[in-house]
Design a protein around this motif. Sequence first.
Motif, mmCIF file in Angstrom:
data_model
loop_
_atom_site.group_PDB
_atom_site.id
_atom_site.type_symbol
_atom_site.label_atom_id
_atom_site.label_comp_id
_atom_site.label_asym_id
_atom_site.label_seq_id
_atom_site.Cartn_x
_atom_site.Cartn_y
_atom_site.Cartn_z
ATOM 1 N N ALA A 168 0.977 -1.229 -0.034
ATOM 2 C CA ALA A 168 -0.214 0.124 -0.004
ATOM 3 C C ALA A 168 0.809 1.105 -0.077
ATOM 4 O O ALA A 168 2.036 1.321 0.530
ATOM 5 C CB ALA A 168 -0.977 0.044 1.205
ATOM 6 N N ASP A 169 0.469 2.159 -0.784
ATOM 7 C CA ASP A 169 0.864 3.523 -0.376
ATOM 8 C C ASP A 169 0.538 4.253 1.028
ATOM 9 O O ASP A 169 -0.552 3.930 1.297
ATOM 10 C CB ASP A 169 0.552 4.671 -1.466
ATOM 11 N N VAL A 170 1.309 4.808 1.979
ATOM 12 C CA VAL A 170 1.225 5.133 3.141
ATOM 13 C C VAL A 170 1.474 6.403 3.537
ATOM 14 O O VAL A 170 2.473 6.822 3.079
ATOM 15 C CB VAL A 170 2.039 4.203 4.054
ATOM 16 N N THR A 171 0.669 7.085 4.080
ATOM 17 C CA THR A 171 0.967 8.571 4.782
ATOM 18 C C THR A 171 0.932 8.369 6.115
ATOM 19 O O THR A 171 -0.127 7.622 6.685
ATOM 20 C CB THR A 171 -0.120 9.518 4.289
ATOM 21 N N VAL A 172 1.780 8.906 6.881
ATOM 22 C CA VAL A 172 1.916 9.047 8.326
ATOM 23 C C VAL A 172 1.491 10.305 8.813
ATOM 24 O O VAL A 172 2.509 11.387 8.033
ATOM 25 C CB VAL A 172 3.116 8.380 8.873
ATOM 26 N N ILE A 173 0.648 10.677 9.602
ATOM 27 C CA ILE A 173 0.599 12.015 10.199
ATOM 28 C C ILE A 173 0.818 12.134 11.643
ATOM 29 O O ILE A 173 0.466 11.181 12.514
ATOM 30 C CB ILE A 173 -1.044 12.529 9.870
ATOM 31 N N LEU A 205 5.231 15.505 9.413
ATOM 32 C CA LEU A 205 5.393 15.702 10.789
ATOM 33 C C LEU A 205 4.901 17.382 10.983
ATOM 34 O O LEU A 205 4.570 18.027 10.088
ATOM 35 C CB LEU A 205 6.832 15.688 10.881
ATOM 36 N N GLY A 206 4.477 17.237 12.228
ATOM 37 C CA GLY A 206 4.169 18.841 12.619
ATOM 38 C C GLY A 206 2.763 19.080 12.083
ATOM 39 O O GLY A 206 2.043 20.032 11.831
ATOM 40 N N ALA A 207 1.913 18.014 11.682
ATOM 41 C CA ALA A 207 0.437 17.928 11.074
ATOM 42 C C ALA A 207 -0.565 17.412 12.258
ATOM 43 O O ALA A 207 -0.248 16.543 12.966
ATOM 44 C CB ALA A 207 0.629 17.168 9.822
ATOM 45 N N ARG A 208 -1.558 18.183 12.248
ATOM 46 C CA ARG A 208 -2.746 17.672 12.931
ATOM 47 C C ARG A 208 -3.854 17.338 12.085
ATOM 48 O O ARG A 208 -4.202 17.644 11.304
ATOM 49 C CB ARG A 208 -3.097 18.710 13.892
ATOM 50 N N GLY A 216 -10.422 9.390 2.791
ATOM 51 C CA GLY A 216 -9.144 9.589 3.553
ATOM 52 C C GLY A 216 -9.105 10.340 4.929
ATOM 53 O O GLY A 216 -10.171 10.395 5.651
ATOM 54 N N VAL A 217 -8.378 11.382 4.875
ATOM 55 C CA VAL A 217 -8.067 12.099 6.091
ATOM 56 C C VAL A 217 -7.850 13.775 5.637
ATOM 57 O O VAL A 217 -7.193 14.094 4.764
ATOM 58 C CB VAL A 217 -7.023 11.706 7.098
ATOM 59 N N ARG A 218 -8.504 14.570 6.157
ATOM 60 C CA ARG A 218 -8.208 16.065 6.083
ATOM 61 C C ARG A 218 -7.466 16.405 7.246
ATOM 62 O O ARG A 218 -7.991 16.404 8.413
ATOM 63 C CB ARG A 218 -9.522 16.814 6.022
ATOM 64 N N GLY A 222 -5.635 22.139 6.122
ATOM 65 C CA GLY A 222 -6.799 22.050 4.944
ATOM 66 C C GLY A 222 -6.256 20.911 3.901
ATOM 67 O O GLY A 222 -7.143 20.619 2.938
ATOM 68 N N THR A 223 -5.179 20.474 3.986
ATOM 69 C CA THR A 223 -4.762 19.435 2.952
ATOM 70 C C THR A 223 -5.250 18.094 3.274
ATOM 71 O O THR A 223 -5.773 17.753 4.328
ATOM 72 C CB THR A 223 -3.136 19.219 3.080
ATOM 73 N N HIS A 224 -5.554 17.260 2.217
ATOM 74 C CA HIS A 224 -6.068 16.223 2.343
ATOM 75 C C HIS A 224 -5.333 14.917 1.703
ATOM 76 O O HIS A 224 -4.575 14.959 0.923
ATOM 77 C CB HIS A 224 -7.316 15.977 1.227
ATOM 78 N N ALA A 225 -5.188 13.679 2.510
ATOM 79 C CA ALA A 225 -4.511 12.606 2.190
ATOM 80 C C ALA A 225 -5.577 11.551 1.757
ATOM 81 O O ALA A 225 -6.198 11.117 2.722
ATOM 82 C CB ALA A 225 -3.579 12.089 3.247
#
Length: 404
Positions: A168-173, A205-208, A216-218, A222-225
């Motif tokens: 999978a493509d993975v984004t870690v927040i 990093l430094g993202a909430r 996905g997640v916002r 304001g950005t979206h993954a």
Amino acid sequence: MTEPATFVIVGGGLAAAKGAEALRQEGFDGTIVLIGREPHLPYERPPLSKGYLQGDDERDTIFVHDADWYRDHAIDVRTGAEATALDPAAHEVTLSSGERLRYDKLLLATGAVPRRLNVPGGERVLYLRTVDDSDRLRATLSSARKVAVIGAGWIGLEAAAAARNAGADVTVIEQEHQPLLGALGPELGAVFADLHRDNGVDLRLGARLAEVTDTGVRLADGTHADADAVIAGVGAVPDTALAAAAGLEIDNGVKVTADLRTSDPDIYAAGDVANAYHPRHRHHIRVEHWANALNQPAVAARAMLGRDASYEEPPYFYTDQYDLGMEYLGHVPPGTTYEVAIRGDVGRREFIAFWLGEDDRVLAAMNVNIWDQGDHLKALVLSGAPVDRKALTDPDVPLGHLVR
């Protein structure tokens, strides 16, 4: 002492199983009742985010003992039975079935529960604590193309590695500026940031997190993954509900003495739920790590039988992510001034890190892809003696020569 007739253990994990095992090894021949909320026999949790999650370990390998062992050792295991109330004055525990079970001594091994996300759409999030959670996540990773992981602690990073290994493509927040900041500090946290980036993870990093959406997640900016699945690993809290309702002293877990006795003389606690006084450090320590669940129950068992006992092992934990294996031993109290000394090659991820206090004493050590040094590292941590920093960081100086 005259051995009590009935000892009850509340919990269904490693600490519970090891408590029953230790009581029998210490010669207790009375009744032992183990009450587990889950429908499974007691099992170990580390594989749930490591080998079992990735399909490398068979299901049978996670269980501490099989059913035959409990039968052969006369352990009355009540699976799928929740302890709903504890009455220390009456020495009774009430089960979800309504049964009231009398005990002479009781061991609390209720563990911890995942901290939940309080954001819109949070009901869509997957958590990882139980074997059923791991099964659910394993099935999800078999088909998910994009995964978002909230939190870059141990569970979050191990879940991210499992998702990448599944393709999978993975984004870690992560809201901090490095992964594992509280556990390892910025310098070593950066090692894990580089590890995941090198394996194709989009590490933010430094993202909430603001919201979990249908796609996905916002984030707060304001950005979206995009993500087919969202996994949360944002820490855990000790499962103290039963103890607190019974009036036991609670302070970052169930507060216990060095022999794991609670504020009630006939109730003990071990594992993730126990905030235990550590004689070496002279303060209470609660860590959610496998080693405590493995080793504390033997101390509790001796104390429950009226024998001298004290838990003095240094905290220990480990992780496996991609091609990195790591072990950490020791304790750096919050607020401690320290420096990190490195022996080996950080770039190749083959090194040992030492956390040194102001007096050049080794507070903790972490070996990364370097093995067979565990005894020397433990001896350095336990010695309490100052070390020569130059020799400590020189790979040509055997670590054994530095132990005093």
